[in-house]
Design an enzyme around this catalytic site. Structure first.
Site, PDB file in Angstrom:
ATOM      1  N   HIS A  48      -3.985   5.270   5.538  1.00 35.75           N
ATOM      2  CA  HIS A  48      -3.859   6.574   4.880  1.00 35.75           C
ATOM      3  C   HIS A  48      -4.640   6.589   3.565  1.00 35.75           C
ATOM      4  O   HIS A  48      -5.348   7.559   3.271  1.00 35.75           O
ATOM      5  CB  HIS A  48      -2.375   6.880   4.649  1.00 35.75           C
ATOM      6  CG  HIS A  48      -2.108   8.233   4.083  1.00 35.75           C
ATOM      7  ND1 HIS A  48      -1.677   8.413   2.785  1.00 35.75           N
ATOM      8  CD2 HIS A  48      -2.200   9.472   4.632  1.00 35.75           C
ATOM      9  CE1 HIS A  48      -1.515   9.714   2.573  1.00 35.75           C
ATOM     10  NE2 HIS A  48      -1.822  10.375   3.669  1.00 35.75           N
ATOM     11  N   ASP A  49      -4.523   5.513   2.780  1.00 32.94           N
ATOM     12  CA  ASP A  49      -5.297   5.407   1.531  1.00 32.94           C
ATOM     13  C   ASP A  49      -6.799   5.470   1.822  1.00 32.94           C
ATOM     14  O   ASP A  49      -7.553   6.147   1.112  1.00 32.94           O
ATOM     15  CB  ASP A  49      -4.981   4.102   0.796  1.00 32.94           C
ATOM     16  CG  ASP A  49      -3.610   4.094   0.132  1.00 32.94           C
ATOM     17  OD1 ASP A  49      -2.906   5.120   0.184  1.00 32.94           O
ATOM     18  OD2 ASP A  49      -3.244   3.042  -0.430  1.00 32.94           O
ATOM     19  N   GLY A  57      -1.618   3.547  -5.521  1.00 33.13           N
ATOM     20  CA  GLY A  57      -2.536   2.417  -5.531  1.00 33.13           C
ATOM     21  C   GLY A  57      -2.362   1.525  -4.323  1.00 33.13           C
ATOM     22  O   GLY A  57      -1.803   1.924  -3.309  1.00 33.13           O
ATOM     23  N   GLY A  86       2.837   3.898  -1.633  1.00 33.89           N
ATOM     24  CA  GLY A  86       3.076   4.280  -3.019  1.00 33.89           C
ATOM     25  C   GLY A  86       1.737   4.396  -3.727  1.00 33.89           C
ATOM     26  O   GLY A  86       0.681   4.424  -3.094  1.00 33.89           O
ATOM     27  N   ASP A 106      -2.684  12.965   6.618  1.00 33.58           N
ATOM     28  CA  ASP A 106      -1.223  12.964   6.482  1.00 33.58           C
ATOM     29  C   ASP A 106      -0.546  12.941   7.848  1.00 33.58           C
ATOM     30  O   ASP A 106       0.443  12.233   8.058  1.00 33.58           O
ATOM     31  CB  ASP A 106      -0.759  14.182   5.688  1.00 33.58           C
ATOM     32  CG  ASP A 106      -1.111  14.103   4.207  1.00 33.58           C
ATOM     33  OD1 ASP A 106      -1.637  13.058   3.761  1.00 33.58           O
ATOM     34  OD2 ASP A 106      -0.852  15.091   3.495  1.00 33.58           O
ATOM     35  N   TYR A 156       0.784  -1.241   0.000  1.00 36.86           N
ATOM     36  CA  TYR A 156       0.000   0.000   0.000  1.00 36.86           C
ATOM     37  C   TYR A 156       0.811   1.284   0.000  1.00 36.86           C
ATOM     38  O   TYR A 156       0.251   2.353  -0.254  1.00 36.86           O
ATOM     39  CB  TYR A 156      -0.978   0.010   1.188  1.00 36.86           C
ATOM     40  CG  TYR A 156      -2.143  -0.895   0.927  1.00 36.86           C
ATOM     41  CD1 TYR A 156      -3.248  -0.448   0.225  1.00 36.86           C
ATOM     42  CD2 TYR A 156      -2.117  -2.224   1.326  1.00 36.86           C
ATOM     43  CE1 TYR A 156      -4.310  -1.288  -0.064  1.00 36.86           C
ATOM     44  CE2 TYR A 156      -3.175  -3.077   1.046  1.00 36.86           C
ATOM     45  CZ  TYR A 156      -4.262  -2.598   0.351  1.00 36.86           C
ATOM     46  OH  TYR A 156      -5.301  -3.435   0.055  1.00 36.86           O
TER      47      TYR A 156
END
Length: 124
Positions: free
Chosen positions: A47-48, A31, A29, A89, A27
């Site tokens: 975070h995604d 995508g 990076g 973030d 995860y």
């Protein structure tokens, strides 16, 4: 913005996001799919998911405001959407810092999507 995310990672975890977290596990990076491989990869997964809940602005491009107070990052500004990006973030940077002891670049750097089967993906 991604540049600000890099700044927060540097301030909080004392590491370069670009060099430490841009191509790690399933995860970290662009995508992501499969199961998070360790605590650091889970930071990226969360975070995604956090970015996925943000509506009305662009987490990767929009600039938000933050300050440092007593060594902590404080998200500010009047735009609730941009503040939400900042909080995503900030949480990830703290997560990276708190899991440095299990970061394993020899095992998970450039891990590759082939090791992250789509069918094993978990929901946010």
């Amino acid at each position: 913005s991604l540049i600000q995310f890099e700044t927060l990672i540097m301030k909080v975890a004392k590491k370069s996001g670009m060099f430490w977290y841009s191509n790690y596990g399933c995860y970290c990076g662009w995508g992501g799919q499969g199961r998070p491989q360790d605590a650091t990869d889970r930071c990226c997964f969360v975070h995604d998911c956090c970015y996925g809940k943000v509506t009305g602005c662009d987490p990767k491009m929009d600039v938000y405001s933050f300050s440092e107070e007593n060594g902590d990052i404080v998200c500010g500004g009047d735009d609730p959407c941009k503040k939400e990006i900042c909080e995503c973030d900030r949480a990830a940077a703290i997560c990276f810092r708190d899991n440095l002891n299990t970061y394993n670049d020899k095992k998970y750097w450039a891990f590759g999507a082939k090791n992250c089967p789509q069918e094993e993906s978990e929901p946010c």
